[in-house]
Write a protein that holds these residues in place. Structure first.
Motif, PDB file in Angstrom:
ATOM      1  N   PHE A 107       0.831  -1.207   0.000  1.00 29.41           N
ATOM      2  CA  PHE A 107       0.000   0.000   0.000  1.00 29.41           C
ATOM      3  C   PHE A 107       0.866   1.258   0.000  1.00 29.41           C
ATOM      4  O   PHE A 107       0.632   2.189  -0.782  1.00 29.41           O
ATOM      5  CB  PHE A 107      -0.923  -0.005   1.225  1.00 29.41           C
ATOM      6  CG  PHE A 107      -1.709   1.251   1.398  1.00 29.41           C
ATOM      7  CD1 PHE A 107      -2.824   1.502   0.610  1.00 29.41           C
ATOM      8  CD2 PHE A 107      -1.330   2.199   2.331  1.00 29.41           C
ATOM      9  CE1 PHE A 107      -3.550   2.673   0.762  1.00 29.41           C
ATOM     10  CE2 PHE A 107      -2.045   3.372   2.483  1.00 29.41           C
ATOM     11  CZ  PHE A 107      -3.147   3.606   1.702  1.00 29.41           C
ATOM     12  N   GLU A 108       1.870   1.296   0.868  1.00 28.38           N
ATOM     13  CA  GLU A 108       2.710   2.489   0.986  1.00 28.38           C
ATOM     14  C   GLU A 108       3.486   2.773  -0.298  1.00 28.38           C
ATOM     15  O   GLU A 108       3.580   3.922  -0.730  1.00 28.38           O
ATOM     16  CB  GLU A 108       3.678   2.350   2.166  1.00 28.38           C
ATOM     17  CG  GLU A 108       3.012   2.375   3.513  1.00 28.38           C
ATOM     18  CD  GLU A 108       2.271   3.658   3.798  1.00 28.38           C
ATOM     19  OE1 GLU A 108       2.712   4.728   3.317  1.00 28.38           O
ATOM     20  OE2 GLU A 108       1.263   3.612   4.500  1.00 28.38           O
ATOM     21  N   LEU A 109       4.027   1.736  -0.927  1.00 22.33           N
ATOM     22  CA  LEU A 109       4.779   1.954  -2.158  1.00 22.33           C
ATOM     23  C   LEU A 109       3.856   2.369  -3.304  1.00 22.33           C
ATOM     24  O   LEU A 109       4.222   3.203  -4.140  1.00 22.33           O
ATOM     25  CB  LEU A 109       5.575   0.698  -2.530  1.00 22.33           C
ATOM     26  CG  LEU A 109       6.748   0.912  -3.479  1.00 22.33           C
ATOM     27  CD1 LEU A 109       7.704   1.967  -2.956  1.00 22.33           C
ATOM     28  CD2 LEU A 109       7.492  -0.384  -3.708  1.00 22.33           C
ATOM     29  N   THR A 110       2.633   1.839  -3.327  1.00 20.08           N
ATOM     30  CA  THR A 110       1.659   2.244  -4.344  1.00 20.08           C
ATOM     31  C   THR A 110       1.320   3.727  -4.194  1.00 20.08           C
ATOM     32  O   THR A 110       1.323   4.480  -5.175  1.00 20.08           O
ATOM     33  CB  THR A 110       0.383   1.392  -4.228  1.00 20.08           C
ATOM     34  OG1 THR A 110       0.725   0.028  -4.393  1.00 20.08           O
ATOM     35  CG2 THR A 110      -0.644   1.801  -5.255  1.00 20.08           C
ATOM     36  N   ILE A 111       1.055   4.157  -2.972  1.00 17.85           N
ATOM     37  CA  ILE A 111       0.708   5.559  -2.715  1.00 17.85           C
ATOM     38  C   ILE A 111       1.903   6.470  -2.986  1.00 17.85           C
ATOM     39  O   ILE A 111       1.756   7.545  -3.578  1.00 17.85           O
ATOM     40  CB  ILE A 111       0.202   5.733  -1.264  1.00 17.85           C
ATOM     41  CG1 ILE A 111      -1.065   4.930  -1.034  1.00 17.85           C
ATOM     42  CG2 ILE A 111      -0.028   7.204  -0.939  1.00 17.85           C
ATOM     43  CD1 ILE A 111      -2.192   5.248  -1.976  1.00 17.85           C
ATOM     44  N   LEU A 112       3.093   6.044  -2.596  1.00 12.69           N
ATOM     45  CA  LEU A 112       4.287   6.866  -2.811  1.00 12.69           C
ATOM     46  C   LEU A 112       4.535   7.109  -4.295  1.00 12.69           C
ATOM     47  O   LEU A 112       4.723   8.254  -4.724  1.00 12.69           O
ATOM     48  CB  LEU A 112       5.511   6.184  -2.185  1.00 12.69           C
ATOM     49  CG  LEU A 112       6.842   6.917  -2.384  1.00 12.69           C
ATOM     50  CD1 LEU A 112       6.840   8.226  -1.606  1.00 12.69           C
ATOM     51  CD2 LEU A 112       7.996   6.040  -1.961  1.00 12.69           C
ATOM     52  N   LEU A 113       4.505   6.057  -5.101  1.00  7.91           N
ATOM     53  CA  LEU A 113       4.763   6.242  -6.523  1.00  7.91           C
ATOM     54  C   LEU A 113       3.606   6.967  -7.211  1.00  7.91           C
ATOM     55  O   LEU A 113       3.836   7.704  -8.179  1.00  7.91           O
ATOM     56  CB  LEU A 113       5.058   4.909  -7.193  1.00  7.91           C
ATOM     57  CG  LEU A 113       6.433   4.304  -6.850  1.00  7.91           C
ATOM     58  CD1 LEU A 113       6.686   3.063  -7.678  1.00  7.91           C
ATOM     59  CD2 LEU A 113       7.544   5.298  -7.045  1.00  7.91           C
ATOM     60  N   SER A 114       2.387   6.796  -6.734  1.00  7.28           N
ATOM     61  CA  SER A 114       1.258   7.564  -7.285  1.00  7.28           C
ATOM     62  C   SER A 114       1.440   9.055  -7.020  1.00  7.28           C
ATOM     63  O   SER A 114       1.181   9.886  -7.900  1.00  7.28           O
ATOM     64  CB  SER A 114      -0.060   7.100  -6.670  1.00  7.28           C
ATOM     65  OG  SER A 114      -0.343   5.788  -7.027  1.00  7.28           O
ATOM     66  N   ALA A 115       1.869   9.391  -5.819  1.00  5.54           N
ATOM     67  CA  ALA A 115       2.100  10.803  -5.483  1.00  5.54           C
ATOM     68  C   ALA A 115       3.222  11.393  -6.326  1.00  5.54           C
ATOM     69  O   ALA A 115       3.114  12.514  -6.835  1.00  5.54           O
ATOM     70  CB  ALA A 115       2.426  10.941  -3.998  1.00  5.54           C
ATOM     71  N   PHE A 116       4.305  10.636  -6.496  1.00  5.98           N
ATOM     72  CA  PHE A 116       5.391  11.113  -7.360  1.00  5.98           C
ATOM     73  C   PHE A 116       4.896  11.295  -8.789  1.00  5.98           C
ATOM     74  O   PHE A 116       5.233  12.271  -9.460  1.00  5.98           O
ATOM     75  CB  PHE A 116       6.573  10.139  -7.347  1.00  5.98           C
ATOM     76  CG  PHE A 116       7.441  10.236  -6.121  1.00  5.98           C
ATOM     77  CD1 PHE A 116       7.511  11.387  -5.367  1.00  5.98           C
ATOM     78  CD2 PHE A 116       8.211   9.153  -5.731  1.00  5.98           C
ATOM     79  CE1 PHE A 116       8.305  11.477  -4.240  1.00  5.98           C
ATOM     80  CE2 PHE A 116       9.019   9.222  -4.605  1.00  5.98           C
ATOM     81  CZ  PHE A 116       9.076  10.384  -3.858  1.00  5.98           C
TER      82      PHE A 116
END
Length: 184
Positions: A107-116
């Protein structure tokens, strides 16, 4: 006209209108006349201006989705490699693929790359960073952040002719029509 301004390449023609309704009307008129390279400026968002300009939907959502999917698959691949292939630990006879334990990292990596993807995609689509713009040379354009409504037809438009554009804008009710020259 001084030689200094005549040597500079024309960027476009800028015109001011009195209110948001007139800006929508003039955007429709410019769009109906076949111009594609133009933009509108106002101190606040105007509902319906994108429809009047026939703007396409933004590609930013697709950029964010693709980055989110890259984050999801990257996280799952990373965890699978670490926990199953590279260093498998059998703890109390449990399965090596303990997917519920992988959810927070995924979840965290999905949200992080989406934000980037959202931030850098927005920069890319808007052509940023752009430290200077030819419209900033207009004293009249300074009102765009307070109480001014503007439309600018760019010289890059295939059917741009200064006299024709000036006539179109004045017939549509625009005021303070001026040529904008590019300093670069």
């Amino acid at each position: 006209m001084s030689t200094e301004t005549s040597d500079k390449k024309i960027y476009g023609i800028l015109a001011e209108v009195r209110n948001p309704k007139e800006l929508i009307d003039i955007a429709r008129t410019v769009n109906k006349n076949g111009y594609k390279k133009y933009d509108t400026f106002s101190p606040f968002p105007i509902h319906g201006i994108d429809k009047a300009m026939s703007l396409q939907k933004s590609k930013l959502g697709w950029i964010v989705l693709s980055h989110g999917l890259i984050g999801l698959t990257g996280a799952l691949a990373m965890i699978y490699f670490m926990m199953v292939v590279d260093y498998p630990l059998n703890i109390s006879g449990k399965s090596l693929m303990n997917i519920p334990a992988w959810i927070p990292v995924t979840f965290e990596l999905t949200i992080l790359l989406s934000a980037f993807g959202a931030v850098f995609g927005m920069f890319f689509l808007n052509g940023l960073p752009k430290l200077n713009h030819p419209l900033f040379t207009s004293e009249n354009f300074k009102k765009a952040t307070n109480d001014g409504f503007f439309i600018c037809i760019e010289a890059e438009d295939p059917q741009f002719e200064p006299e024709k554009v000036h006539h179109l804008l004045s017939d549509a009710g625009a005021t303070n029509i001026e040529e904008i020259r590019d300093d670069t």
